[in-house]
Design an enzyme around this catalytic site. Structure first.
Site, short mmCIF file in Angstrom:
data_model
loop_
_atom_site.label_atom_id
_atom_site.label_comp_id
_atom_site.label_asym_id
_atom_site.label_seq_id
_atom_site.Cartn_x
_atom_site.Cartn_y
_atom_site.Cartn_z
N SER A 1 12.01 9.92 6.68
CA SER A 1 10.97 10.93 6.87
C SER A 1 11.68 12.25 7.12
O SER A 1 12.86 12.27 7.49
CB SER A 1 10.11 10.59 8.10
OG SER A 1 9.24 11.64 8.43
N THR B 1 -1.39 9.00 2.39
CA THR B 1 -1.46 7.54 2.46
C THR B 1 -2.19 7.17 3.75
O THR B 1 -2.67 8.03 4.48
CB THR B 1 -0.06 6.91 2.48
OG1 THR B 1 0.59 7.25 3.72
CG2 THR B 1 0.79 7.41 1.31
N LYS C 1 13.69 6.98 12.95
CA LYS C 1 14.07 7.56 11.67
C LYS C 1 15.42 8.28 11.77
O LYS C 1 16.24 8.21 10.84
CB LYS C 1 12.99 8.51 11.16
CG LYS C 1 11.67 7.81 10.85
CD LYS C 1 11.81 6.76 9.75
CE LYS C 1 10.48 6.19 9.32
NZ LYS C 1 10.59 5.20 8.24
N SER D 1 0.84 -1.20 0.00
CA SER D 1 0.00 0.00 0.00
C SER D 1 0.87 1.25 0.00
O SER D 1 2.10 1.17 0.07
CB SER D 1 -0.92 0.02 1.24
OG SER D 1 -0.14 0.08 2.43
N TYR E 1 8.79 7.41 16.60
CA TYR E 1 8.99 7.44 15.15
C TYR E 1 10.21 8.28 14.79
O TYR E 1 11.06 7.85 14.00
CB TYR E 1 7.73 8.01 14.51
CG TYR E 1 7.72 8.06 13.01
CD1 TYR E 1 7.64 6.90 12.26
CD2 TYR E 1 7.74 9.28 12.33
CE1 TYR E 1 7.60 6.93 10.87
CE2 TYR E 1 7.69 9.33 10.94
CZ TYR E 1 7.63 8.16 10.22
OH TYR E 1 7.58 8.21 8.84
#
Length: 263
Positions: free
Chosen positions: A140, A188, A157, A15, A153
Site C-alpha cells: 500500500s 474495492t 505494510k 474479490s 495496517y
C-alpha cells in the site's frame, strides 16, 4: 518479461484486486492458481475467467501461517511449478490507536505480515531450485508513509517492505525478482471489510475509497509493472505524491495528511 506459459499464484483472489488480476490474466496464455478462504467464491471467479480450464483453486487462510509449507506443496503440485507468486491477500483497519485493542494489531500482523512472509518462505526453496521466480507483493502507499486510523495496517505494510527488500538482496544471485505494488485508493471492498477498534468489520465504504481508481484499471497498471520487473510501483491518483513528499518534505506531508481528514 511475458506471462505466456507462466504459472501464477494469486492470493486474495476472491474479490477486489485479486479477482481483477485473475480475470485480466485469464485472457493470456498462462495458468492460474487462485487462493482465498472462500472456495465457493473462488469457483465463481474461476467460472468468470476466459480459460477456466487453465485455472485451479486452492483455499488458503493467511492467519494459519504455521502451515504454509504444506499449502505451498499443494500449489506446486497443481501444475508442477510456480513462476510468480502474487501476495495480494490481507485485511485493513480503520480506528484510532487509542481505541484499538492490541488483538487487532496482532491480527493485522498475523495476516498481512506473517501470513504473507510465511507463504513466501514456503515457496522460496522452489524458486531457488528453479533459479528463477518472482515475488509480487501488494502492500500500500501506507507501506511508504502513514495516515490516521490505519496504525496497525501501516505497521504491517511497512514491515513487508523491510522483509522483501532483504529477500531481493539475498536472492539476487538466484535470479529471484521482487516487485512491491503500492496501491493508493482503489474502489474495492477493502474499507467495508476493514477492522475497527474492537475487531469487528467497519461495514461501510470510505469516501476516498469510493472515489478511488477503478479496480480493472488498477489491475492493468499492476500487470505492466510486473512485466517490467519493477522494484516498486505506486499506483493510484494524486495520493501517490505522498511518497515523494515523505522522502523530500516529511513535515509538509504531515501537514497535508492532517488537512485531508481522510478516514
Amino acid at each position: 518479461m511475458t506471462f505466456d506459459n507462466k504459472v501464477i499464484w494469486i492470493t486474495g483472489a476472491s474479490s477486489g484486486i485479486g479477482k481483477a488480476l485473475a480475470l485480466e490474466l485469464s485472457k493470456q496464455q498462462c495458468k492460474l492458481i487462485l487462493s482465498s478462504r472462500r472456495e465457493h467464491i473462488l469457483q465463481e471467479v474461476k467460472n468468470e475467467c476466459q480459460q477456466p480450464e487453465n485455472v485451479k483453486i486452492l483455499t488458503l487462510d493467511l492467519a494459519d501461517y504455521k502451515n504454509m509449507t504444506s499449502v505451498a506443496a499443494k500449489a506446486i503440485s497443481l501444475f508442477g511449478n510456480i513462476d510468480i507468486l502474487i501476495n495480494n491477500g490481507g485485511i485493513s483497519q480503520r480506528s484510532l490507536i487509542i481505541d484499538t485493542d492490541i488483538e487487532v494489531d496482532k491480527k493485522l500482523m498475523d495476516i498481512d505480515y506473517l501470513g504473507t512472509i510465511a507463504l513466501s518462505k514456503a515457496v522460496l526453496p522452489h524458486f531457488i531450485s528453479l533459479k528463477n521466480g518472482h515475488f509480487v507483493t501488494v502492500t500500500s502507499l501506507m507501506g511508504k508513509f502513514s495516515s490516521p486510523y490505519r496504525s496497525a495496517y501501516c505497521g504491517a505494510k511497512h514491515a513487508l517492505h523491510g522483509f522483501f527488500d532483504a529477500l531481493r538482496l539475498e536472492h539476487d544471485k538466484d535470479n529471484i525478482k521482487v516487485t512491491m505494488i503500492c496501491p493508493g485508493f482503489v474502489n474495492t471492498n477493502v474499507a467495508r471489510n476493514a477492522l475497527i477498534g474492537d475487531g469487528s468489520s467497519q461495514n461501510e465504504q470510505d469516501t476516498a475509497t469510493e472515489n478511488g481508481l477503478d479496480v480493472n484499471v488498477f489491475a492493468k497498471r499492476m500487470l505492466k509493472a510486473i512485466k517490467k520487473e519493477k522494484f516498486e510501483a505506486y499506483i493510484g491518483k494524486s495520493e501517490i505524491l505522498g511518497v515523494y513528499l515523505k522522502r523530500f518534505f516529511p513535515k509538509l506531508l504531515h501537514k497535508v495528511v492532517l488537512k485531508s481528514q481522510v478516514r
